[in-house]
Design a protein around this motif. Structure first.
Motif, PDB file in Angstrom:
ATOM      1  N   GLU A  61       0.805  -1.228   0.000  1.00 37.72           N
ATOM      2  CA  GLU A  61       0.000   0.000   0.000  1.00 37.72           C
ATOM      3  C   GLU A  61       0.834   1.273   0.000  1.00 37.72           C
ATOM      4  OE1 GLU A  61      -3.984   0.280   1.843  1.00 37.72           O
ATOM      5  OE2 GLU A  61      -3.377  -1.544   2.905  1.00 37.72           O
ATOM      6  N   ILE A  67       1.295   1.877  -3.569  1.00 40.88           N
ATOM      7  CA  ILE A  67       0.012   2.261  -4.157  1.00 40.88           C
ATOM      8  C   ILE A  67      -0.289   3.726  -3.858  1.00 40.88           C
ATOM      9  CG2 ILE A  67      -2.489   1.970  -3.839  1.00 40.88           C
ATOM     10  CD1 ILE A  67      -2.008  -1.046  -3.720  1.00 40.88           C
ATOM     11  N   MET A 110      -2.007  -5.165  -8.850  1.00 43.70           N
ATOM     12  CA  MET A 110      -1.986  -4.725  -7.461  1.00 43.70           C
ATOM     13  C   MET A 110      -3.402  -4.639  -6.896  1.00 43.70           C
ATOM     14  SD  MET A 110       0.966  -4.255  -6.078  1.00 43.70           S
ATOM     15  CE  MET A 110       2.682  -3.850  -6.368  1.00 43.70           C
ATOM     16  N   GLN A 111      -4.335  -4.212  -7.728  1.00 43.96           N
ATOM     17  CA  GLN A 111      -5.715  -4.094  -7.275  1.00 43.96           C
ATOM     18  C   GLN A 111      -6.279  -5.455  -6.883  1.00 43.96           C
ATOM     19  OE1 GLN A 111      -8.186  -1.908  -9.975  1.00 43.96           O
ATOM     20  NE2 GLN A 111     -10.072  -2.332  -8.839  1.00 43.96           N
ATOM     21  N   ALA A 152      -4.690   4.064  -8.272  1.00 47.44           N
ATOM     22  CA  ALA A 152      -3.282   3.873  -8.629  1.00 47.44           C
ATOM     23  C   ALA A 152      -3.144   3.295 -10.033  1.00 47.44           C
ATOM     24  CB  ALA A 152      -2.596   2.972  -7.611  1.00 47.44           C
ATOM     25  N   ALA A 184      -6.341   1.698  -4.338  1.00 50.59           N
ATOM     26  CA  ALA A 184      -5.655   0.802  -5.279  1.00 50.59           C
ATOM     27  C   ALA A 184      -6.176   0.981  -6.703  1.00 50.59           C
ATOM     28  CB  ALA A 184      -5.831  -0.648  -4.834  1.00 50.59           C
ATOM     29  N   THR A 186       1.720   6.067  -6.080  1.00 50.57           N
ATOM     30  CA  THR A 186       1.213   6.103  -7.458  1.00 50.57           C
ATOM     31  C   THR A 186      -0.119   6.828  -7.542  1.00 50.57           C
ATOM     32  OG1 THR A 186       2.307   3.981  -7.852  1.00 50.57           O
ATOM     33  CG2 THR A 186       0.685   4.686  -9.469  1.00 50.57           C
ATOM     34  N   ALA A 187      -0.992   6.621  -6.541  1.00 51.09           N
ATOM     35  CA  ALA A 187      -2.294   7.291  -6.533  1.00 51.09           C
ATOM     36  C   ALA A 187      -2.122   8.806  -6.428  1.00 51.09           C
ATOM     37  CB  ALA A 187      -3.146   6.765  -5.385  1.00 51.09           C
ATOM     38  N   MET A 212      -4.857  -6.435  -3.594  1.00 46.19           N
ATOM     39  CA  MET A 212      -5.489  -5.694  -2.512  1.00 46.19           C
ATOM     40  C   MET A 212      -6.871  -6.225  -2.174  1.00 46.19           C
ATOM     41  SD  MET A 212      -3.629  -3.544  -0.997  1.00 46.19           S
ATOM     42  CE  MET A 212      -4.990  -2.800  -0.095  1.00 46.19           C
ATOM     43  N   ASN A 232      -3.051   0.063 -11.240  1.00 43.73           N
ATOM     44  CA  ASN A 232      -2.359  -1.193 -11.525  1.00 43.73           C
ATOM     45  C   ASN A 232      -3.322  -2.343 -11.234  1.00 43.73           C
ATOM     46  OD1 ASN A 232      -0.762  -3.640 -11.136  1.00 43.73           O
ATOM     47  ND2 ASN A 232       1.052  -2.332 -11.157  1.00 43.73           N
TER      48      ASN A 232
END
Length: 235
Positions: free
Chosen positions: A97, A100, A158-159, A153, A150, A103-104, A162, A155
């Motif tokens: 996170e 994340i 990654m989502q 962000a 997420a 990036t967010a 999460m 990706n």
């Protein structure tokens, strides 16, 4: 006539299964049914005066939610993540996170912040309410904040990670959270959103790290004394 009678009975059985599911879920979230408690189909059926088929449907629903685990040839049990599993879960969240959040902070758009504000408003409403249903909803809303982070962000891999981490975190929080703060600090969520608005990636990352530390610190992972099923369900 037989077919008609069956079609009428099926919805009633579904309703009973969902009512039993809700009873069991409340008892788990409120710590009346502690991790590791065996949920005997025969005993639950007797307590609620329903067939084992109806009980099985309720338990299957809870298994899908992650609150119950089914063991072959042994039956169903309240899910019981170990302290080590919980620690590993939150360590994974720290590592994932923080990236994340960075990036967010770069990718967030104005429309995304409107979605964050709506999420925070829902959390505020649920925090002001009382009762087990509101607590469950508050934990869920808190998880949705992290899933939204997420998503923003951008990706997809990654989502998906999460989604699993948040689902498992919600179970741990529901089972072991002490004060309610572990359902996520609303003010901390607001601070994270403010950092994202400022495009301050490092501050957003530091705040999410601090936030996860606070969630984990509110957990009580000690063993619980098991109670009789009837007493736990307040029947």
């Amino acid at each position: 006539m037989i077919q008609s009678s069956h079609s009428e009975a099926a919805p009633q059985a579904d309703d009973r299964a969902m009512a039993i599911r809700d009873h069991l879920r409340d008892a788990i979230v409120e710590h009346r049914l502690v991790p590791g408690t065996k949920l005997s189909e025969a005993e639950v059926g007797k307590l609620f005066d329903v067939s084992r088929t109806v009980v099985r449907a309720a338990l299957q629903s809870l298994t899908f939610e992650g609150l119950v685990r089914a063991e072959r040839n042994r039956g169903a049990f309240v899910a019981s993540p170990s302290p080590e599993e919980a620690r590993q879960l939150f360590e994974a969240r720290r590592q994932i996170e923080t990236g994340i959040a960075r990036t967010a902070a770069i990718n967030g758009k104005q429309a995304d912040f409107a979605r964050f504000e709506a999420c925070l408003a829902t959390e505020s409403r649920l925090i002001a309410e009382r009762g087990p249903a509101s607590r469950r909803a508050s934990i869920r809303a808190s998880g949705e904040f992290h899933l939204l982070l997420a998503e923003i962000a951008g990706n997809a891999i990654m989502q998906r990670f999460m989604e699993e981490l948040i689902a498992r975190s919600s179970l741990v929080i529901a089972l072991y959270g002490r004060t309610g703060a572990s359902s996520c600090g609303h003010n901390e969520h607001g601070d994270i959103v403010a950092a994202l608005r400022d495009r301050d990636a490092e501050r957003a990352s530091a705040l999410i790290l601090q936030h996860i530390d606070h969630i984990e610190a509110d957990l009580d992972l000690r063993a619980y004394a098991e109670r009789p099923l009837r007493d736990a369900l307040l029947l």
